[in-house]
Design a protein around this motif. Structure first.
Motif, mmCIF file in Angstrom:
data_model
loop_
_atom_site.group_PDB
_atom_site.id
_atom_site.type_symbol
_atom_site.label_atom_id
_atom_site.label_comp_id
_atom_site.label_asym_id
_atom_site.label_seq_id
_atom_site.Cartn_x
_atom_site.Cartn_y
_atom_site.Cartn_z
ATOM 1 N N ALA A 1 40.898 1.296 -60.255
ATOM 2 C CA ALA A 1 39.565 1.195 -59.656
ATOM 3 C C ALA A 1 38.573 0.707 -60.700
ATOM 4 N N ASP B 1 33.959 6.668 -54.953
ATOM 5 C CA ASP B 1 35.102 7.101 -54.161
ATOM 6 C C ASP B 1 34.901 8.513 -53.640
ATOM 7 N N VAL C 1 45.673 4.377 -58.119
ATOM 8 C CA VAL C 1 45.105 3.066 -57.785
ATOM 9 C C VAL C 1 44.141 2.645 -58.905
ATOM 10 N N LEU D 1 36.029 -2.434 -56.668
ATOM 11 C CA LEU D 1 37.359 -2.058 -56.204
ATOM 12 C C LEU D 1 37.518 -0.547 -56.235
ATOM 13 N N ALA D 2 37.417 0.048 -55.053
ATOM 14 C CA ALA D 2 37.528 1.499 -54.938
ATOM 15 C C ALA D 2 38.992 1.890 -54.725
ATOM 16 N N ARG D 3 39.230 3.204 -54.710
ATOM 17 C CA ARG D 3 40.596 3.696 -54.476
ATOM 18 C C ARG D 3 40.953 3.679 -52.992
ATOM 19 N N SER D 4 39.941 3.690 -52.131
ATOM 20 C CA SER D 4 40.170 3.591 -50.682
ATOM 21 C C SER D 4 39.659 2.236 -50.203
ATOM 22 N N ALA D 5 40.296 1.705 -49.182
ATOM 23 C CA ALA D 5 39.849 0.434 -48.599
ATOM 24 C C ALA D 5 38.387 0.547 -48.169
ATOM 25 N N ASP E 1 40.032 11.192 -53.309
ATOM 26 C CA ASP E 1 40.758 9.965 -53.663
ATOM 27 C C ASP E 1 40.853 9.735 -55.168
ATOM 28 N N LEU F 1 44.145 9.386 -56.990
ATOM 29 C CA LEU F 1 45.144 8.453 -56.453
ATOM 30 C C LEU F 1 45.595 7.457 -57.516
#
Lengths: 251, 251
Positions: B203, B192, B201, B112-116, B196, B199
């Motif tokens: 991760a 990432d 999010v 699960l990264a910070r960007s899609a 990012d 961010l």
């Protein structure tokens, strides 16, 4: 949609009622066209299998040489979507309009019979045939990435940084219509020969399932903001989101 | 054996040492021939992946139409073995000397990264190319069934009724040499983009693994002998027999 399902289920109560082996084999898809109710039932069954997994094995052939590549996918409506880096042999082949075969398999358990010969596994698998369709517009590609992300981990898309045009340009996205698909399902206990039933051998099923472990935070970023992040519910409750299999369906 | 391994691992300590992305891509197998030490290491890695699973996806092509079928296998030395009912399209094609592609995939987790865009999965996969070899003598076929059974559930063969000549005649058995194989491995945390990293999010990695549930005894036989059977240790301790994955190897 044109479907067939080959189903085999052994009933527990072999001595109380006739062996309930439901087995439907359609070697040609037109057989199912004549039975609309079965077809609807089957399409639901097929979509359920597709939705439970997110890894397929994509087959294609170049000069009759087969290649089988593991690929993540997402489903929406009657299509699956998958993506990857531009310029791979697989995507070049897909782009040329080649026929592909996409197979999704879920292992539910090991079936331990009294004879070696009657050992098997409980499983559900889907095979989809067709030609992949490439998505070209940035909007379609972004939609497909969202479908894949939400299929693999529902709830994730809303949290993450969305793809840029440059990123969309760097990736290839394809869809495949689920309009020629088949499923095979095996469930239940071993089916032993009558003569073997009194043998001194433990027989039954060892269920197998995929579970999620404890989420592991990326600790590469040494800032307090990140260290204080709570694990989002859609990660913490992943198994409850339907991507792994409730115990009651594992027989 | 001729191997190549494409490996990608992200190191946790991105800020304490350079990004440790080990990535070896060999598009032609001769590249590995020049590095014997790497080749040996790789063959061990490939066999480890093969031994951890028991389900492969077997690809073959008929007039360039690919088919991908899930098949159970066992391994001994430098061969995998698989079996099935005589007369299937798959086995008729294998018998004709067609090239096949056998792929084995193990999913270790969702990354699960910070960007899609940088989302991915951790996995280990092996691809084997070659032609399958049919086993013809009853002795060879019985040996292969033992290899498959013991691969799927070690310890089982000694307990069960062995195959008869009639049973051996009814089944087809094939082997495939593991002499042209490749592996791909992805492990570790998301990679990432620099921009990012700050961010807001969560991760990291959500590990996935296959576990065995409680064995379910076949209760179709209503006799006391069977009801008093204890679950054999090789079933009760299945996870400890190396077919599912110890936690320490799941990162």
């Amino acid at each position: 949609m044109i479907f067939y399902v080959a189903r085999q289920h052994s009933n527990n109560n072999r001595y109380e009622q006739p062996l309930n082996t439901e087995k439907i084999i359609a070697t040609h898809r037109t057989k199912i066209k004549t039975n609309a109710i079965r077809a609807v039932y089957d399409s639901k069954e097929i979509l359920k299998i597709i939705d439970e997994s997110f890894l397929c094995h994509l087959g294609f052939a170049v000069n009759n040489q087969p290649f089988v590549i593991p690929v993540c996918y997402g489903r929406k409506d009657d299509r699956i979507y998958f993506h990857g880096a531009k310029g791979s042999r697989m995507f070049n082949t897909l782009r040329s309009g080649a026929e592909i075969c996409v197979t999704i398999s879920i292992v539910d358990g090991i079936v331990l019979a009294r004879s070696a010969f009657n050992h098997t596994i409980n499983y559900r698998s889907v095979v989809i045939f067709g030609k992949a369709h490439e998505l070209n517009s940035p909007a379609d590609k972004a939609d497909a990435l969202k479908i894949i992300t939400e299929h693999i981990i529902p709830g994730r898309w809303g949290d993450v940084r969305k793809p840029t045009e440059k990123e969309l340009h760097a990736t290839s996205l394809f869809s495949l219509n689920i309009n020629e698909a088949s499923a095979k399902i095996r469930s239940g206990h071993p089916i032993d020969d009558e003569d073997d039933l009194e043998l001194d051998v433990w027989a039954g099923v060892l269920p197998l399932k995929i579970i999620d472990g404890k989420p592991i935070k990326d600790d590469s970023v040494k800032n307090k903001v990140h260290n204080n992040f709570q694990i989002p519910d859609y990660i913490k409750n992943y198994r409850k989101n339907g991507k792994s299999i409730p115990e009651k369906r594992r027989r």
